[in-house]
Design a protein around this motif. Structure first.
Motif, PDB file in Angstrom:
ATOM      1  N   GLY A 186       0.794  -1.227   0.000  1.00  0.00           N
ATOM      2  CA  GLY A 186       0.000   0.000   0.000  1.00  0.00           C
ATOM      3  C   GLY A 186       0.823   1.273   0.000  1.00  0.00           C
ATOM      4  N   VAL A 187       2.125   1.163  -0.275  1.00  0.00           N
ATOM      5  CA  VAL A 187       2.939   2.370  -0.408  1.00  0.00           C
ATOM      6  C   VAL A 187       3.589   2.400  -1.782  1.00  0.00           C
ATOM      7  N   THR A 188       3.867   3.594  -2.266  1.00  0.00           N
ATOM      8  CA  THR A 188       4.511   3.790  -3.568  1.00  0.00           C
ATOM      9  C   THR A 188       5.808   4.553  -3.343  1.00  0.00           C
ATOM     10  N   ILE A 189       6.886   4.047  -3.903  1.00  0.00           N
ATOM     11  CA  ILE A 189       8.163   4.774  -3.817  1.00  0.00           C
ATOM     12  C   ILE A 189       8.118   5.922  -4.835  1.00  0.00           C
ATOM     13  N   ILE A 190       8.328   7.134  -4.333  1.00  0.00           N
ATOM     14  CA  ILE A 190       8.167   8.326  -5.174  1.00  0.00           C
ATOM     15  C   ILE A 190       9.451   9.136  -5.320  1.00  0.00           C
ATOM     16  N   GLY A 191      10.501   8.756  -4.596  1.00  0.00           N
ATOM     17  CA  GLY A 191      11.711   9.566  -4.707  1.00  0.00           C
ATOM     18  C   GLY A 191      12.831   9.057  -3.847  1.00  0.00           C
ATOM     19  N   ARG A 192      13.821   9.939  -3.634  1.00  0.00           N
ATOM     20  CA  ARG A 192      15.041   9.529  -2.941  1.00  0.00           C
ATOM     21  C   ARG A 192      15.620  10.687  -2.145  1.00  0.00           C
ATOM     22  N   VAL A 193      16.498  10.305  -1.220  1.00  0.00           N
ATOM     23  CA  VAL A 193      17.217  11.280  -0.404  1.00  0.00           C
ATOM     24  C   VAL A 193      18.599  11.476  -1.025  1.00  0.00           C
ATOM     25  N   VAL A 194      18.987  12.745  -1.220  1.00  0.00           N
ATOM     26  CA  VAL A 194      20.247  13.069  -1.905  1.00  0.00           C
ATOM     27  C   VAL A 194      21.085  14.042  -1.060  1.00  0.00           C
ATOM     28  N   GLU A 195      22.360  14.164  -1.429  1.00  0.00           N
ATOM     29  CA  GLU A 195      23.248  15.124  -0.744  1.00  0.00           C
ATOM     30  C   GLU A 195      22.975  16.551  -1.197  1.00  0.00           C
ATOM     31  N   GLN A 196      22.636  16.704  -2.473  1.00  0.00           N
ATOM     32  CA  GLN A 196      22.455  18.048  -3.046  1.00  0.00           C
ATOM     33  C   GLN A 196      21.279  18.782  -2.383  1.00  0.00           C
ATOM     34  N   HIS A 197      21.291  20.089  -2.515  1.00  0.00           N
ATOM     35  CA  HIS A 197      20.252  20.994  -1.990  1.00  0.00           C
ATOM     36  C   HIS A 197      19.702  20.583  -0.616  1.00  0.00           C
ATOM     37  N   PRO A 198      20.573  20.474   0.416  1.00  0.00           N
ATOM     38  CA  PRO A 198      20.091  20.084   1.753  1.00  0.00           C
ATOM     39  C   PRO A 198      19.007  21.034   2.259  1.00  0.00           C
ATOM     40  N   GLY A 199      17.992  20.426   2.893  1.00  0.00           N
ATOM     41  CA  GLY A 199      16.886  21.218   3.425  1.00  0.00           C
ATOM     42  C   GLY A 199      15.797  21.497   2.416  1.00  0.00           C
ATOM     43  N   GLU A 200      15.997  21.059   1.173  1.00  0.00           N
ATOM     44  CA  GLU A 200      15.006  21.373   0.130  1.00  0.00           C
ATOM     45  C   GLU A 200      14.463  20.119  -0.542  1.00  0.00           C
ATOM     46  N   VAL A 201      13.216  20.245  -0.983  1.00  0.00           N
ATOM     47  CA  VAL A 201      12.552  19.196  -1.749  1.00  0.00           C
ATOM     48  C   VAL A 201      12.436  19.697  -3.185  1.00  0.00           C
ATOM     49  N   VAL A 202      12.909  18.897  -4.128  1.00  0.00           N
ATOM     50  CA  VAL A 202      12.784  19.241  -5.543  1.00  0.00           C
ATOM     51  C   VAL A 202      11.947  18.157  -6.207  1.00  0.00           C
ATOM     52  N   VAL A 203      10.920  18.582  -6.948  1.00  0.00           N
ATOM     53  CA  VAL A 203      10.092  17.640  -7.696  1.00  0.00           C
ATOM     54  C   VAL A 203      10.609  17.654  -9.129  1.00  0.00           C
ATOM     55  N   ARG A 204      10.991  16.476  -9.643  1.00  0.00           N
ATOM     56  CA  ARG A 204      11.604  16.396 -10.968  1.00  0.00           C
ATOM     57  C   ARG A 204      10.630  15.893 -12.021  1.00  0.00           C
ATOM     58  N   GLN A 205      10.648  16.550 -13.180  1.00  0.00           N
ATOM     59  CA  GLN A 205       9.914  16.077 -14.349  1.00  0.00           C
ATOM     60  C   GLN A 205      10.778  15.011 -15.039  1.00  0.00           C
ATOM     61  N   PRO A 206      10.181  14.248 -15.968  1.00  0.00           N
ATOM     62  CA  PRO A 206      10.949  13.160 -16.604  1.00  0.00           C
ATOM     63  C   PRO A 206      12.269  13.621 -17.218  1.00  0.00           C
ATOM     64  N   ASP A 207      12.343  14.868 -17.716  1.00  0.00           N
ATOM     65  CA  ASP A 207      13.594  15.346 -18.322  1.00  0.00           C
ATOM     66  C   ASP A 207      14.559  15.911 -17.281  1.00  0.00           C
ATOM     67  N   GLY A 208      14.193  15.796 -16.003  1.00  0.00           N
ATOM     68  CA  GLY A 208      15.078  16.287 -14.947  1.00  0.00           C
ATOM     69  C   GLY A 208      14.813  17.723 -14.516  1.00  0.00           C
TER      70      GLY A 208
END
Length: 181
Positions: free
Chosen positions: A141-163
């Motif tokens: 019942g859960v969907t994996i939607i993203g990942r934790v990265v080193e870049q842009h700490p403290g921020e959430v970025v939503v990526r389109q298919p082209d990045g």
């Protein structure tokens, strides 16, 4: 025994990010309730807003599997994930295409609006879980939607298919602008 708590400050680079259910239904329901609209699918969305379903069992299951980091979606997926990114001092990236959309919101407003409701609408009380990929895959019942990265700490970025970053609606006024289909 492990403390019965999942924290906001325990996300680690390399973790995956998952969400339960399909966020956005409650925001769509509020949008409809404000307009006094009655349509097919509207009842499901309005019910999601009036009586959100707490994911208690899923939370306990996640805890037992060792999911270290979780938060519920009360202010909106991106905003609530922002708390995790800040407290954990990591960046979070969400794949826009991976986001599970509310079928009621899609039917009523179209998929672009449903996506915005999912990203910025609150009050769903779905769970956001952050853990190693294999741990999250073991949960139903859960969907994996993203990942934790080193870049842009403290921020959430939503990526389109082209990045390219997807522009996240700033708040309820922007969400209200979506017309019914």
């Amino acid at each position: 025994s492990r403390a019965m708590v999942m924290r906001r400050d325990a996300a680690q680079v390399g973790d995956a990010v998952a969400v339960s259910g399909s966020p956005g239904a409650a925001a769509a329901g509020l949008h409809l309730a404000e307009r006094g609209v009655e349509l097919p699918h509207a009842a499901d969305a309005i019910r999601a807003w009036r009586r959100p379903f707490a994911r208690t069992e899923l939370g306990l299951e996640a805890l037992n599997l060792g999911v270290p980091c979780a938060i519920d979606v009360s202010d909106g997926l991106v905003q609530d994930l922002g708390h995790v990114a800040e407290r954990s001092n990591v960046g979070i990236e969400i794949d826009i295409e991976a986001l599970p959309l509310s079928s009621a919101a899609v039917a009523l407003f179209g998929s672009d609006a449903a996506r915005d409701f999912a990203l910025a609408g609150g009050d769903d009380y779905e769970l956001i879980l952050v853990a190693r990929h294999g741990v999250l895959e073991a949960l139903e019942g859960v969907t994996i939607i993203g990942r934790v990265v080193e870049q842009h700490p403290g921020e959430v970025v939503v990526r389109q298919p082209d990045g390219a970053p997807y522009p996240i609606p700033e708040g309820w006024d922007q969400l209200r602008a979506w017309p019914l289909h």
